[in-house]
Design an enzyme around this catalytic site. Sequence first.
Site, mmCIF file in Angstrom:
data_model
loop_
_atom_site.group_PDB
_atom_site.id
_atom_site.type_symbol
_atom_site.label_atom_id
_atom_site.label_comp_id
_atom_site.label_asym_id
_atom_site.label_seq_id
_atom_site.Cartn_x
_atom_site.Cartn_y
_atom_site.Cartn_z
ATOM 1 N N ARG A 175 -8.614 60.871 -103.048
ATOM 2 C CA ARG A 175 -7.586 59.921 -103.477
ATOM 3 C C ARG A 175 -6.475 60.728 -104.126
ATOM 4 N NH1 ARG A 175 -12.608 57.787 -105.215
ATOM 5 N NH2 ARG A 175 -13.152 55.815 -104.195
ATOM 6 N N LYS A 201 -13.326 57.183 -109.092
ATOM 7 C CA LYS A 201 -13.262 55.873 -109.741
ATOM 8 C C LYS A 201 -14.443 55.689 -110.683
ATOM 9 C CE LYS A 201 -10.586 53.082 -106.480
ATOM 10 N NZ LYS A 201 -10.602 51.868 -105.624
ATOM 11 N N HIS A 269 -2.376 57.754 -98.971
ATOM 12 C CA HIS A 269 -3.748 57.235 -98.851
ATOM 13 C C HIS A 269 -4.207 57.208 -97.395
ATOM 14 C CE1 HIS A 269 -7.083 55.526 -101.029
ATOM 15 N NE2 HIS A 269 -7.216 54.577 -100.131
ATOM 16 N N ARG A 272 -6.397 60.035 -96.446
ATOM 17 C CA ARG A 272 -7.824 59.863 -96.778
ATOM 18 C C ARG A 272 -8.526 59.067 -95.680
ATOM 19 N NH1 ARG A 272 -11.755 59.275 -101.021
ATOM 20 N NH2 ARG A 272 -12.392 57.106 -101.337
ATOM 21 N N HIS A 295 -17.779 56.525 -101.934
ATOM 22 C CA HIS A 295 -17.962 55.078 -101.816
ATOM 23 C C HIS A 295 -19.353 54.691 -102.323
ATOM 24 C CE1 HIS A 295 -14.785 54.568 -98.398
ATOM 25 N NE2 HIS A 295 -14.252 54.539 -99.600
ATOM 26 N N TYR A 304 -13.645 51.268 -93.951
ATOM 27 C CA TYR A 304 -12.659 52.316 -94.205
ATOM 28 C C TYR A 304 -12.352 53.125 -92.956
ATOM 29 C CZ TYR A 304 -10.268 55.184 -97.666
ATOM 30 O OH TYR A 304 -9.311 55.817 -98.417
#
Length: 323
Positions: A175, A201, A269, A272, A295, A304
Amino acid sequence: MAKQAATLQPIELDCADESIALEMARWLAFLRAERRLSPKTSEAYARDLRQFLQFLAEHWEARVTLKRFSALEATDVRAFMAKRRADEIAGRSLMRALAGLRSFGRFLEREGRGKVGALSAIRAPKVGKSLPKPLPMTAAKRLADADERAGEDREPWIWARDAAVMALLYGSGLRISEALGLKRRDVPAPGEGDVLVVIGKGNKTRMVPVLQNVLALIRDYAAMCPYPLPAEGPMFIGARGGPLQPRIIQLTMARLRGALGLPDSATPHALRHSFATHLLSRGGDLRAIQELLGHASLSTTQIYTGIDSERLLEVYRSAHPRA
Protein backbone atom coordinates in the site's frame (compact mmCIF):
# COMPACT_ATOMS: atom_id res chain seq x y z
CA MET A 1 -12.12 6.01 30.53
CA ALA A 2 -13.30 7.67 33.77
CA LYS A 3 -10.17 9.82 34.16
CA GLN A 4 -10.24 10.68 30.49
CA ALA A 5 -13.91 11.77 30.68
CA ALA A 6 -12.95 14.38 33.26
CA THR A 7 -10.55 16.07 30.86
CA LEU A 8 -12.53 15.75 27.63
CA GLN A 9 -14.57 18.67 26.41
CA PRO A 10 -18.01 17.96 24.91
CA ILE A 11 -18.29 18.20 21.13
CA GLU A 12 -20.06 21.38 20.05
CA LEU A 13 -23.49 20.32 18.80
CA ASP A 14 -26.44 22.63 18.16
CA CYS A 15 -28.78 19.71 17.60
CA ALA A 16 -28.08 17.74 20.80
CA ASP A 17 -27.64 18.35 24.50
CA GLU A 18 -24.41 18.13 26.50
CA SER A 19 -24.94 14.49 27.51
CA ILE A 20 -24.77 13.34 23.89
CA ALA A 21 -21.95 15.79 23.10
CA LEU A 22 -19.79 14.44 25.94
CA GLU A 23 -20.44 10.80 25.01
CA MET A 24 -19.51 11.59 21.42
CA ALA A 25 -16.20 13.10 22.60
CA ARG A 26 -15.49 10.02 24.73
CA TRP A 27 -16.38 7.71 21.85
CA LEU A 28 -14.02 9.48 19.43
CA ALA A 29 -11.22 9.33 22.01
CA PHE A 30 -11.92 5.60 22.40
CA LEU A 31 -11.72 5.06 18.63
CA ARG A 32 -8.34 6.76 18.47
CA ALA A 33 -6.77 5.24 21.59
CA GLU A 34 -8.30 1.77 21.82
CA ARG A 35 -9.47 0.86 18.34
CA ARG A 36 -6.60 2.72 16.66
CA LEU A 37 -8.75 3.76 13.75
CA SER A 38 -7.09 5.98 11.18
CA PRO A 39 -7.75 9.74 11.54
CA LYS A 40 -9.72 9.72 8.27
CA THR A 41 -12.02 6.93 9.44
CA SER A 42 -12.57 8.64 12.79
CA GLU A 43 -13.38 11.93 11.05
CA ALA A 44 -15.83 10.16 8.73
CA TYR A 45 -17.56 8.44 11.67
CA ALA A 46 -17.82 11.75 13.54
CA ARG A 47 -19.28 13.44 10.46
CA ASP A 48 -21.83 10.65 9.98
CA LEU A 49 -22.94 10.85 13.62
CA ARG A 50 -23.30 14.64 13.40
CA GLN A 51 -25.48 14.26 10.32
CA PHE A 52 -27.60 11.63 12.06
CA LEU A 53 -28.09 13.79 15.15
CA GLN A 54 -28.99 16.79 12.98
CA PHE A 55 -31.52 14.66 11.13
CA LEU A 56 -33.03 13.39 14.39
CA ALA A 57 -33.36 16.93 15.77
CA GLU A 58 -35.32 17.94 12.65
CA HIS A 59 -37.23 14.64 12.56
CA TRP A 60 -38.27 14.89 16.22
CA GLU A 61 -38.46 18.70 16.23
CA ALA A 62 -36.43 18.77 19.44
CA ARG A 63 -32.80 18.63 20.55
CA VAL A 64 -31.50 15.09 20.91
CA THR A 65 -30.96 13.87 24.45
CA LEU A 66 -29.16 10.74 25.56
CA LYS A 67 -32.41 9.32 26.92
CA ARG A 68 -34.26 9.93 23.65
CA PHE A 69 -31.36 8.60 21.59
CA SER A 70 -31.36 5.36 23.62
CA ALA A 71 -35.03 4.94 22.70
CA LEU A 72 -34.39 5.12 18.95
CA GLU A 73 -36.74 3.12 16.79
CA ALA A 74 -35.89 1.31 13.59
CA THR A 75 -38.21 3.66 11.68
CA ASP A 76 -36.04 6.62 12.74
CA VAL A 77 -32.91 4.98 11.35
CA ARG A 78 -34.66 3.92 8.14
CA ALA A 79 -35.91 7.48 7.64
CA PHE A 80 -32.34 8.77 7.96
CA MET A 81 -31.02 6.22 5.47
CA ALA A 82 -33.83 7.04 3.05
CA LYS A 83 -32.98 10.74 3.24
CA ARG A 84 -29.32 10.05 2.57
CA ARG A 85 -30.25 7.93 -0.43
CA ALA A 86 -32.48 10.77 -1.67
CA ASP A 87 -29.41 13.00 -1.42
CA GLU A 88 -27.72 10.54 -3.82
CA ILE A 89 -25.25 9.24 -1.25
CA ALA A 90 -23.56 6.08 -2.51
CA GLY A 91 -24.27 2.70 -0.95
CA ARG A 92 -20.70 2.35 0.31
CA SER A 93 -20.95 5.68 2.17
CA LEU A 94 -24.29 4.60 3.66
CA MET A 95 -22.73 1.35 4.81
CA ARG A 96 -19.88 3.25 6.48
CA ALA A 97 -22.37 5.63 8.14
CA LEU A 98 -24.34 2.72 9.59
CA ALA A 99 -21.13 1.09 10.81
CA GLY A 100 -20.17 4.32 12.60
CA LEU A 101 -23.58 4.70 14.20
CA ARG A 102 -23.50 1.09 15.38
CA SER A 103 -20.05 1.68 16.86
CA PHE A 104 -21.40 4.64 18.83
CA GLY A 105 -24.38 2.56 19.98
CA ARG A 106 -22.11 -0.28 21.16
CA PHE A 107 -19.94 2.24 23.00
CA LEU A 108 -22.93 3.64 24.87
CA GLU A 109 -24.04 0.13 25.82
CA ARG A 110 -20.56 -0.86 27.01
CA GLU A 111 -20.34 2.28 29.14
CA GLY A 112 -23.76 1.65 30.65
CA ARG A 113 -25.28 4.70 29.00
CA GLY A 114 -28.14 2.99 27.21
CA LYS A 115 -28.89 0.28 24.69
CA VAL A 116 -29.65 1.34 21.13
CA GLY A 117 -31.10 -1.84 19.66
CA ALA A 118 -32.64 -0.12 16.64
CA LEU A 119 -29.22 0.36 15.03
CA SER A 120 -28.56 -3.38 15.05
CA ALA A 121 -31.98 -4.13 13.61
CA ILE A 122 -31.27 -2.26 10.36
CA ARG A 123 -29.84 -4.27 7.51
CA ALA A 124 -26.75 -2.75 5.90
CA PRO A 125 -27.28 -1.48 2.33
CA LYS A 126 -26.04 -3.69 -0.46
CA VAL A 127 -22.91 -2.52 -2.19
CA GLY A 128 -21.93 -3.77 -5.61
CA LYS A 129 -18.48 -5.27 -5.84
CA SER A 130 -16.24 -3.26 -8.15
CA LEU A 131 -13.40 -5.38 -9.46
CA PRO A 132 -9.96 -3.78 -9.51
CA LYS A 133 -8.39 -2.77 -12.82
CA PRO A 134 -4.78 -3.94 -12.99
CA LEU A 135 -2.37 -2.32 -15.40
CA PRO A 136 -0.76 -4.17 -18.31
CA MET A 137 2.60 -5.64 -17.32
CA THR A 138 4.56 -3.42 -19.72
CA ALA A 139 2.90 -0.25 -18.40
CA ALA A 140 3.48 -1.26 -14.77
CA LYS A 141 7.18 -1.79 -15.49
CA ARG A 142 7.52 1.56 -17.27
CA LEU A 143 6.06 3.41 -14.28
CA ALA A 144 9.13 2.34 -12.29
CA ASP A 145 11.53 3.66 -14.95
CA ALA A 146 13.18 6.95 -13.94
CA ASP A 147 13.82 7.75 -17.61
CA GLU A 148 10.06 8.18 -18.12
CA ARG A 149 10.30 11.33 -15.96
CA ALA A 150 13.31 12.84 -17.72
CA GLY A 151 11.20 15.54 -19.39
CA GLU A 152 9.82 16.84 -16.11
CA ASP A 153 11.11 20.08 -14.62
CA ARG A 154 12.24 18.48 -11.38
CA GLU A 155 15.49 17.43 -9.74
CA PRO A 156 16.93 14.08 -10.91
CA TRP A 157 16.93 12.73 -7.33
CA ILE A 158 13.15 13.27 -7.26
CA TRP A 159 12.76 11.24 -10.44
CA ALA A 160 14.82 8.50 -8.82
CA ARG A 161 12.72 8.67 -5.64
CA ASP A 162 9.42 8.38 -7.48
CA ALA A 163 10.74 5.48 -9.58
CA ALA A 164 11.80 3.68 -6.38
CA VAL A 165 8.38 4.18 -4.76
CA MET A 166 6.52 2.98 -7.86
CA ALA A 167 8.81 -0.05 -8.07
CA LEU A 168 8.01 -0.92 -4.44
CA LEU A 169 4.26 -0.65 -5.01
CA TYR A 170 4.40 -2.96 -8.01
CA GLY A 171 7.35 -5.15 -7.02
CA SER A 172 6.21 -5.92 -3.47
CA GLY A 173 2.48 -5.13 -3.60
CA LEU A 174 2.68 -2.51 -0.86
CA ARG A 175 0.00 0.00 0.00
CA ILE A 176 1.23 3.54 -0.57
CA SER A 177 1.06 4.20 3.18
CA GLU A 178 3.23 1.12 3.81
CA ALA A 179 5.86 2.19 1.29
CA LEU A 180 6.04 5.76 2.59
CA GLY A 181 6.01 4.50 6.18
CA LEU A 182 9.30 2.63 5.70
CA LYS A 183 12.27 3.88 7.68
CA ARG A 184 15.80 3.84 6.32
CA ARG A 185 16.72 0.97 8.68
CA ASP A 186 13.84 -1.12 7.25
CA VAL A 187 15.50 -1.37 3.84
CA PRO A 188 18.21 -4.06 3.73
CA ALA A 189 21.70 -2.95 2.76
CA PRO A 190 23.64 -4.90 0.09
CA GLY A 191 24.24 -8.44 1.28
CA GLU A 192 21.75 -8.16 4.16
CA GLY A 193 18.88 -9.98 2.50
CA ASP A 194 15.85 -9.23 0.36
CA VAL A 195 12.98 -8.92 2.85
CA LEU A 196 11.10 -5.88 4.13
CA VAL A 197 9.27 -5.78 7.45
CA VAL A 198 6.13 -3.77 6.76
CA ILE A 199 3.56 -2.33 9.17
CA GLY A 200 0.16 -2.62 7.52
CA LYS A 201 -3.45 -1.95 8.49
CA GLY A 202 -4.24 -2.24 12.18
CA ASN A 203 -0.50 -2.01 12.97
CA LYS A 204 -0.08 -5.61 11.81
CA THR A 205 3.48 -6.51 10.84
CA ARG A 206 4.30 -8.79 7.94
CA MET A 207 7.42 -9.78 6.00
CA VAL A 208 7.46 -9.02 2.30
CA PRO A 209 10.13 -10.05 -0.23
CA VAL A 210 11.69 -7.28 -2.29
CA LEU A 211 13.43 -7.75 -5.64
CA GLN A 212 17.09 -6.84 -5.96
CA ASN A 213 16.38 -4.49 -8.87
CA VAL A 214 13.88 -2.65 -6.65
CA LEU A 215 16.49 -2.39 -3.90
CA ALA A 216 18.92 -1.04 -6.50
CA LEU A 217 16.46 1.73 -7.41
CA ILE A 218 16.07 2.63 -3.72
CA ARG A 219 19.86 2.78 -3.30
CA ASP A 220 20.19 4.95 -6.42
CA TYR A 221 17.69 7.38 -4.95
CA ALA A 222 19.43 7.36 -1.54
CA ALA A 223 22.80 8.09 -3.18
CA MET A 224 21.35 11.06 -5.11
CA CYS A 225 19.23 12.48 -2.27
CA PRO A 226 20.66 15.84 -1.09
CA TYR A 227 19.27 15.39 2.43
CA PRO A 228 20.57 13.08 5.18
CA LEU A 229 18.61 9.85 5.57
CA PRO A 230 19.18 8.71 9.18
CA ALA A 231 18.41 5.10 10.10
CA GLU A 232 15.37 6.06 12.21
CA GLY A 233 14.08 8.60 9.69
CA PRO A 234 11.78 8.04 6.70
CA MET A 235 13.26 6.28 3.70
CA PHE A 236 11.40 8.55 1.28
CA ILE A 237 11.37 12.31 1.79
CA GLY A 238 9.83 15.28 0.02
CA ALA A 239 11.49 18.10 -1.90
CA ARG A 240 12.00 20.11 1.31
CA GLY A 241 13.36 17.25 3.38
CA GLY A 242 10.20 16.26 5.27
CA PRO A 243 8.38 12.90 5.04
CA LEU A 244 7.04 12.23 1.55
CA GLN A 245 3.27 12.64 1.36
CA PRO A 246 1.02 10.23 -0.60
CA ARG A 247 -0.42 13.13 -2.58
CA ILE A 248 2.96 13.70 -4.27
CA ILE A 249 3.03 10.13 -5.58
CA GLN A 250 -0.61 10.43 -6.70
CA LEU A 251 0.25 13.57 -8.68
CA THR A 252 3.27 11.83 -10.18
CA MET A 253 1.05 8.98 -11.30
CA ALA A 254 -1.41 11.45 -12.80
CA ARG A 255 1.38 12.99 -14.89
CA LEU A 256 2.58 9.58 -16.03
CA ARG A 257 -0.93 8.51 -17.01
CA GLY A 258 -0.93 11.21 -19.65
CA ALA A 259 2.58 10.40 -20.87
CA LEU A 260 1.88 6.67 -21.14
CA GLY A 261 -1.72 6.94 -22.35
CA LEU A 262 -3.15 5.12 -19.33
CA PRO A 263 -6.76 5.43 -18.07
CA ASP A 264 -7.81 7.29 -14.91
CA SER A 265 -7.99 3.95 -13.11
CA ALA A 266 -4.17 3.83 -13.20
CA THR A 267 -3.54 4.97 -9.63
CA PRO A 268 -0.75 4.10 -7.18
CA HIS A 269 -3.10 1.55 -5.60
CA ALA A 270 -3.64 -0.03 -9.03
CA LEU A 271 0.01 -1.10 -8.89
CA ARG A 272 -0.83 -3.21 -5.83
CA HIS A 273 -3.74 -4.74 -7.76
CA SER A 274 -1.38 -5.38 -10.66
CA PHE A 275 1.18 -7.07 -8.41
CA ALA A 276 -1.44 -9.55 -7.16
CA THR A 277 -3.11 -10.16 -10.51
CA HIS A 278 0.14 -10.62 -12.44
CA LEU A 279 1.47 -13.05 -9.83
CA LEU A 280 -1.71 -15.09 -10.05
CA SER A 281 -1.69 -15.12 -13.84
CA ARG A 282 1.87 -16.46 -13.77
CA GLY A 283 0.87 -19.37 -11.53
CA GLY A 284 1.25 -17.77 -8.10
CA ASP A 285 -0.47 -19.47 -5.16
CA LEU A 286 -3.55 -17.65 -3.91
CA ARG A 287 -2.73 -18.28 -0.24
CA ALA A 288 0.80 -16.94 -0.71
CA ILE A 289 -0.54 -13.83 -2.43
CA GLN A 290 -2.94 -13.34 0.47
CA GLU A 291 0.02 -13.35 2.88
CA LEU A 292 2.04 -10.96 0.71
CA LEU A 293 -0.84 -8.49 0.52
CA GLY A 294 -1.61 -8.72 4.22
CA HIS A 295 -5.26 -9.63 3.67
CA ALA A 296 -7.05 -11.14 6.67
CA SER A 297 -9.48 -13.05 4.44
CA LEU A 298 -8.91 -15.13 1.33
CA SER A 299 -12.20 -13.82 -0.08
CA THR A 300 -10.68 -10.32 -0.08
CA THR A 301 -7.75 -11.59 -2.14
CA GLN A 302 -10.17 -13.34 -4.49
CA ILE A 303 -12.00 -10.08 -5.18
CA TYR A 304 -8.73 -8.11 -5.24
CA THR A 305 -7.26 -10.18 -8.03
CA GLY A 306 -10.50 -10.44 -9.99
CA ILE A 307 -10.30 -14.20 -9.71
CA ASP A 308 -13.44 -16.11 -10.69
CA SER A 309 -14.89 -19.36 -9.37
CA GLU A 310 -13.46 -21.39 -12.24
CA ARG A 311 -9.94 -20.23 -11.41
CA LEU A 312 -10.49 -21.14 -7.75
CA LEU A 313 -11.59 -24.64 -8.80
CA GLU A 314 -8.52 -24.90 -11.01
CA VAL A 315 -6.26 -24.03 -8.07
CA TYR A 316 -8.14 -26.56 -5.92
CA ARG A 317 -7.87 -29.37 -8.48
CA SER A 318 -4.15 -28.80 -9.04
CA ALA A 319 -3.26 -28.53 -5.35
CA HIS A 320 -5.50 -30.97 -3.48
CA PRO A 321 -3.93 -34.45 -3.05
CA ARG A 322 -7.29 -36.19 -3.66
CA ALA A 323 -8.26 -34.09 -6.69
